[in-house]
Design a protein around this motif. Sequence first.
Motif, PDB file in Angstrom:
ATOM      1  N   ALA A   1       0.159  -0.105  -7.580  1.00 25.63           N
ATOM      2  CA  ALA A   1       1.008  -1.045  -7.116  1.00 25.63           C
ATOM      3  C   ALA A   1       1.499  -0.654  -5.374  1.00 25.63           C
ATOM      4  O   ALA A   1       1.829   0.677  -5.374  1.00 25.63           O
ATOM      5  CB  ALA A   1       2.331  -1.373  -7.789  1.00 25.63           C
ATOM      6  N   HIS A   2       1.533  -1.335  -4.553  1.00 22.06           N
ATOM      7  CA  HIS A   2       1.775  -1.286  -3.295  1.00 22.06           C
ATOM      8  C   HIS A   2       3.107  -1.838  -2.767  1.00 22.06           C
ATOM      9  O   HIS A   2       3.020  -2.993  -2.545  1.00 22.06           O
ATOM     10  CB  HIS A   2       0.729  -1.087  -2.305  1.00 22.06           C
TER      11      HIS A   2
ATOM     12  N   CYS B   1       2.888   0.313   3.535  1.00 22.06           N
ATOM     13  CA  CYS B   1       3.030   0.452   2.130  1.00 22.06           C
ATOM     14  C   CYS B   1       4.245   1.699   2.193  1.00 22.06           C
ATOM     15  O   CYS B   1       4.283   2.248   2.944  1.00 22.06           O
ATOM     16  CB  CYS B   1       2.014   1.305   1.272  1.00 22.06           C
TER      17      CYS B   1
ATOM     18  N   LEU C   1       5.268   3.521  -0.149  1.00 28.60           N
ATOM     19  CA  LEU C   1       4.896   4.888  -0.978  1.00 28.60           C
ATOM     20  C   LEU C   1       4.845   5.728   0.144  1.00 28.60           C
ATOM     21  O   LEU C   1       3.770   5.744   1.066  1.00 28.60           O
ATOM     22  CB  LEU C   1       3.924   4.744  -1.908  1.00 28.60           C
TER      23      LEU C   1
ATOM     24  N   HIS D   1       1.331   7.187   0.811  1.00 32.27           N
ATOM     25  CA  HIS D   1       0.331   6.374   1.054  1.00 32.27           C
ATOM     26  C   HIS D   1       0.264   5.875   2.513  1.00 32.27           C
ATOM     27  O   HIS D   1      -0.633   5.626   3.051  1.00 32.27           O
ATOM     28  CB  HIS D   1       0.652   4.921   0.098  1.00 32.27           C
TER      29      HIS D   1
ATOM     30  N   MET E   1      -2.035   3.946   4.929  1.00 36.11           N
ATOM     31  CA  MET E   1      -1.937   2.365   4.512  1.00 36.11           C
ATOM     32  C   MET E   1      -0.663   1.765   5.307  1.00 36.11           C
ATOM     33  O   MET E   1       0.465   1.795   5.006  1.00 36.11           O
ATOM     34  CB  MET E   1      -1.638   2.186   3.094  1.00 36.11           C
TER      35      MET E   1
HETATM   36 CU   LIG Z   1       0.650   2.301  -1.344  1.00 39.49          CU
END
Ligand SMILES: [Cu+2]
Length: 559
Positions: A488-489, A538, A540, A543, A548
């Motif tokens: 999940a992002h 994103c 995270l 990430h 991303m």
């Molecule tokens: Cu992500």
Amino acid sequence: MPTALRAHEAPKITSKGTYDITVDRVRIDTGNFRKMGVGYNKSQIPTILRFKEGEEVTINVTNNLRESTSIHWHGLILPFQQDGVPGISFNGIAPGETFTYRFPIQQAGTYWFHSHSGFQEPDGAYGAIVIEPRDGERIRADRDYVVQLADKHPHPGSRIMRNLKMMPDYYNRSQRTLQTLIEDSRQDSLKAALKDRGMWGRMRMMPTDIEDVQGFTALINGRSTSQNWTGLFRPGEKIRLRIVNSSAMTYFDMRIPGLKMTVVQADGNDVKPVTVDELRVAVAETFDVIVQPRENKVYSIIAESMGRTALVRGTLSPREGYAGAVPPLRPKPLLTMADMSGMMGGMDMGDHVMQNVGGMQNMTGMDHSKMQGMDHSNMGAASAPAPQVMDHSGMAMSGEGDPFYAPGSGLTPKAYNGGKFLSYTDLRAARPLYRNRAPSRTIELRLTGNMERYIWSINDVKFDDADPIVLNYGERVRIRFINETMMAHPMHLHGMWSIVDTGQGARNPIKHTVSVQPGTTTDMEVEVDAPGQWAFHCHLSYHADGGMFRKVVVKGRPA
Ligand SMILES: [Cu+2]
């Protein structure tokens, strides 16, 4: 040209306030481990900034670190030069320097702030923002508490990223082992168990790839379970909890056993109240809930990580000195074929996908009783001959699912007590911020990655190699996220609101962070009403750092 858009109407300034923040090396003690990290105002307890809508704020940020820092005001609508992203909106704050942010507060609700430099945010640099509406609170509550979640890891962020680059499963402690292979082959046949592993191996994935970084201690307001953050109440009072997920990497499922939670705000914007037993808070999201404990007893606030590797308990209590019960972690979810379905779209995946298709075909012959976490009774169609394997319609769970999860996803949440779990489809804007109009175009963003090399990307391109996304002032665009990864992002666009298409039309909820589940497509619309340069990524931490991430350039300006 469109009529004047809300964010650029001259804000009415009703007051001015000056706030000072220092950025410091701090000792973090979670009860489980101690380490040096980064914090604000010399504390591991997050600072709470309280503003009023219509106020002009002046915030002096003094950098006491030996490296550059920055503060990004997550979710705030402000001029882009004040947004605090080094390399995009400003140059960062040098060691020893005091940088002064100045901007009008044009909104109300619960937000947060954090460093956008290096790994200072995972290392501890985050705080909360509470903004009172211009005309006073619309939501009646006797008590008002911030509940800010974090995932504190004993390793510094830079070391975590190095380890992930070297070995992407370095922090994945849920890997299936020889022991689970033996257990599986007892229940099943050895052949099926080996085939199952071979399939995941060819995918370069593991069914336990839910949390990249495990082994952290979860915190509420800077305090672990043993340190027991406590909010006091008198029975019968209405308590507003401003839940903020400031984790680097962890989605949390929140519940208060014995109490219903009425969700009244999402990402700072009022929603039509919806009463639930549990809700999932993606990284960077906020949800405000009202609870009303009627009994003279202690209640546990439980935040359990989506991968079920960590849990933190806070307490609501009529008196100091009490601690709520700590429930055991629920069983770990396992990813399923459905969570892989985005990867099997076959778009641009090279020989990787060819191998995978071979693996998938082998899969069809096997006993599906080992397909993790799924209700096997619904899997009949998956046993169809090879060409059918790409058709996932046969894998849908019967009955109601959450439309924001792939049908049959191993991540689909369930409330702890079998009750109501919040879905994005439950979120309806109380007051739409914008006139509902058709978007002039759609921008497709495929969320992509190579977990084997720990590269994360958008449309297969990393940030370093990507051109900015260009938007035109005054337009309305639809952004379509297609998640081709198995994670999940939580996608966060700076500077402008993200109107998530939950099928509510003019009442689609207004957010700053949109969680996109594996194997799903999620749409949002943006009224392009903020000139300048913005970050889009994103949330995270590893990430975003892995690629991303995009720069968004808004061309043009108000007439
Ligand atoms: Cu992500």
